[in-house]
Write a protein that holds these residues in place. Sequence first.
Motif, PDB file in Angstrom:
ATOM      1  N   SER A  93     -45.774  25.151   3.227  1.00 16.00           N
ATOM      2  CA  SER A  93     -46.857  25.809   3.965  1.00 16.00           C
ATOM      3  C   SER A  93     -47.784  24.792   4.614  1.00 16.00           C
ATOM      4  O   SER A  93     -48.246  24.990   5.752  1.00 16.00           O
ATOM      5  N   ALA A  94     -48.062  23.689   3.911  1.00 18.42           N
ATOM      6  CA  ALA A  94     -48.927  22.650   4.472  1.00 18.42           C
ATOM      7  C   ALA A  94     -48.303  22.032   5.722  1.00 18.42           C
ATOM      8  O   ALA A  94     -48.980  21.796   6.732  1.00 18.42           O
ATOM      9  N   VAL A  95     -46.993  21.794   5.656  1.00 19.84           N
ATOM     10  CA  VAL A  95     -46.305  21.214   6.818  1.00 19.84           C
ATOM     11  C   VAL A  95     -46.253  22.213   7.969  1.00 19.84           C
ATOM     12  O   VAL A  95     -46.460  21.856   9.128  1.00 19.84           O
ATOM     13  N   GLN A  96     -45.987  23.479   7.665  1.00 19.89           N
ATOM     14  CA  GLN A  96     -45.968  24.503   8.715  1.00 19.89           C
ATOM     15  C   GLN A  96     -47.342  24.653   9.354  1.00 19.89           C
ATOM     16  O   GLN A  96     -47.453  24.845  10.578  1.00 19.89           O
TER      17      GLN A  96
ATOM     18  N   ALA B 215     -46.054  14.626   2.720  1.00 17.59           N
ATOM     19  CA  ALA B 215     -44.897  15.524   2.685  1.00 17.59           C
ATOM     20  C   ALA B 215     -43.595  14.749   2.493  1.00 17.59           C
ATOM     21  O   ALA B 215     -42.712  15.166   1.740  1.00 17.59           O
ATOM     22  N   PHE B 216     -43.470  13.609   3.149  1.00 15.88           N
ATOM     23  CA  PHE B 216     -42.255  12.798   3.027  1.00 15.88           C
ATOM     24  C   PHE B 216     -42.092  12.284   1.600  1.00 15.88           C
ATOM     25  O   PHE B 216     -40.975  12.264   1.057  1.00 15.88           O
ATOM     26  N   VAL B 217     -43.188  11.898   0.966  1.00 13.83           N
ATOM     27  CA  VAL B 217     -43.144  11.373  -0.407  1.00 13.83           C
ATOM     28  C   VAL B 217     -42.814  12.474  -1.407  1.00 13.83           C
ATOM     29  O   VAL B 217     -42.030  12.272  -2.340  1.00 13.83           O
ATOM     30  N   LEU B 218     -43.396  13.668  -1.220  1.00 15.72           N
ATOM     31  CA  LEU B 218     -43.252  14.744  -2.202  1.00 15.72           C
ATOM     32  C   LEU B 218     -41.950  15.532  -2.062  1.00 15.72           C
ATOM     33  O   LEU B 218     -41.472  16.127  -3.032  1.00 15.72           O
ATOM     34  N   THR B 219     -41.364  15.538  -0.874  1.00 18.66           N
ATOM     35  CA  THR B 219     -40.172  16.359  -0.622  1.00 18.66           C
ATOM     36  C   THR B 219     -39.031  16.114  -1.601  1.00 18.66           C
ATOM     37  O   THR B 219     -38.454  17.078  -2.137  1.00 18.66           O
ATOM     38  N   PRO B 220     -38.636  14.862  -1.888  1.00 24.62           N
ATOM     39  CA  PRO B 220     -37.513  14.650  -2.825  1.00 24.62           C
ATOM     40  C   PRO B 220     -37.780  15.195  -4.230  1.00 24.62           C
ATOM     41  O   PRO B 220     -36.838  15.507  -4.971  1.00 24.62           O
ATOM     42  N   PHE B 221     -39.045  15.310  -4.614  1.00 21.37           N
ATOM     43  CA  PHE B 221     -39.389  15.781  -5.956  1.00 21.37           C
ATOM     44  C   PHE B 221     -39.501  17.305  -6.044  1.00 21.37           C
ATOM     45  O   PHE B 221     -39.275  17.884  -7.116  1.00 21.37           O
TER      46      PHE B 221
END
Length: 479
Positions: free
Chosen positions: A16-19, A178-184
């Motif tokens: 939602s934050a990225v959108q 977002a890039f850092v959190l996505t894999p987790f």
Amino acid sequence: MVTSDRRKWLALALLSAVQFMVVLDIAIVNVALPSIKIDLGFSQENLQWVISAYALFFGGFLLLGGRAADVLGRRRIFLVGIVLFTVSSLFAGLAWSEGSLIGARAFQGLGAAIISPAALSILSTTFAEGRERNIALGVWGAVGGFGAAAGVLLGGVLTDALSWEWIFFVNIPVGVAAFVLTPFLLTESRDARVKTFDVPGAVLVTGGLSSLVYAITQAGRDGWLAGQTLAFFAASLLLLAAFVGWELRHPEPLMRLGILRTRTVSGANVAGFILGTALFSMFLMLTLYMQQVLGYSAMKTGVAYLAVAGTAILWSAVAAQLVTRVGVKPVLVFGMTTLTAGLVYFTQVSVGGSYVADLLPGFLLIGIGIGFAFVPISIAALAGVQAAEAGLASGLINTSQQIGGALGIAALSTIATSQTDDKLAGGATLPTALVDGFSAAFLVGVVIAAVGIVAALTLIRRDELERAPELEPAFDLAA
């Protein structure tokens, strides 16, 4: 240790934050355009491309981005989009000329076209169809509606408080986080059945949609019957017709056209198209009215939209709860009706208008309409869609909204400008002529929004929304 349920809701927060960031950038530049024009020496003719370059690439590449997510991996494609959007935002903020800013905005639009359908398809495959997914899609729809209104709010505040560059720099910390959190937080998924990628189909649909958005944009500047405009409309028609013919024969099509046989999905896209047409053009007209007629600064214009943004986020939360109780259709009908009422109110804007009398009641109605329209459209667009085609359905609804927005801005701007020119030729003062132009544009917006009410009443089917699809094991998941 993060539980599975908690991880899902954290994933929703991330998506939602990225959108929100992506939707924000559609409208955030409107208020900053005068400052950009002065600082970078833009010609009046080229200034529109600060908006149009983003819309062109966003609208043109959405279907390709959505299907690429299904086939190549949704998390992988989401990360690609994040990197492209964040880097492009940095270059937009550092722009030194007309060409550099327009180029950066184009790549921002491409990044957005990759992010949005990937994010929505991740959401739809993460949450089970039914109440859980409706709640998640309700949040998603609320973010979309709030982002559209917050764009003009933040654009004014950032431009006046800092500088126009910060409307782009603000994306960078969001993108990095977002890039850092996505894999987790996000799992990988894809459509395992597809062995080949439909390259000819991708070229045809991207070329067709890009030509369509470009033709609509040029129509607003050169006229709807200008030779170049008609040439691009013709090229778009030919490319899209060729795309349909190719997809009907291809064994593994980029877009399975049967997805549109679900009337509710088709209805959601029609409603999304109309919502984009009415909403984006309305925000542009109101911004111009406040700055050119009422003499508002960028900051004051942005703060004026606080009523819309605050109302939208409040009523989006209510709508998200109501769709699980009374269903999608009545909520959507109410939303489109309220949006239409807001546009009706704006037809009476005046030269000596005040915020309380001419704007606030309409803003409150529009805020309710946004909340009650975006949420059910997001849910209906994925009704009965198999998980393997979530990216396709996501790309489709985003494409409908973006092309609708581009059409609305071009068409209603043309109407407003034509009416203003006629009034000036008749001896009217500039403020009076401008107001007459805006009123004419709002009147056409009322008609368009009213068609949205009819679409919601006739195309959205309760039985399709309540009937859960029998999912085939067509996708694989990897932690």
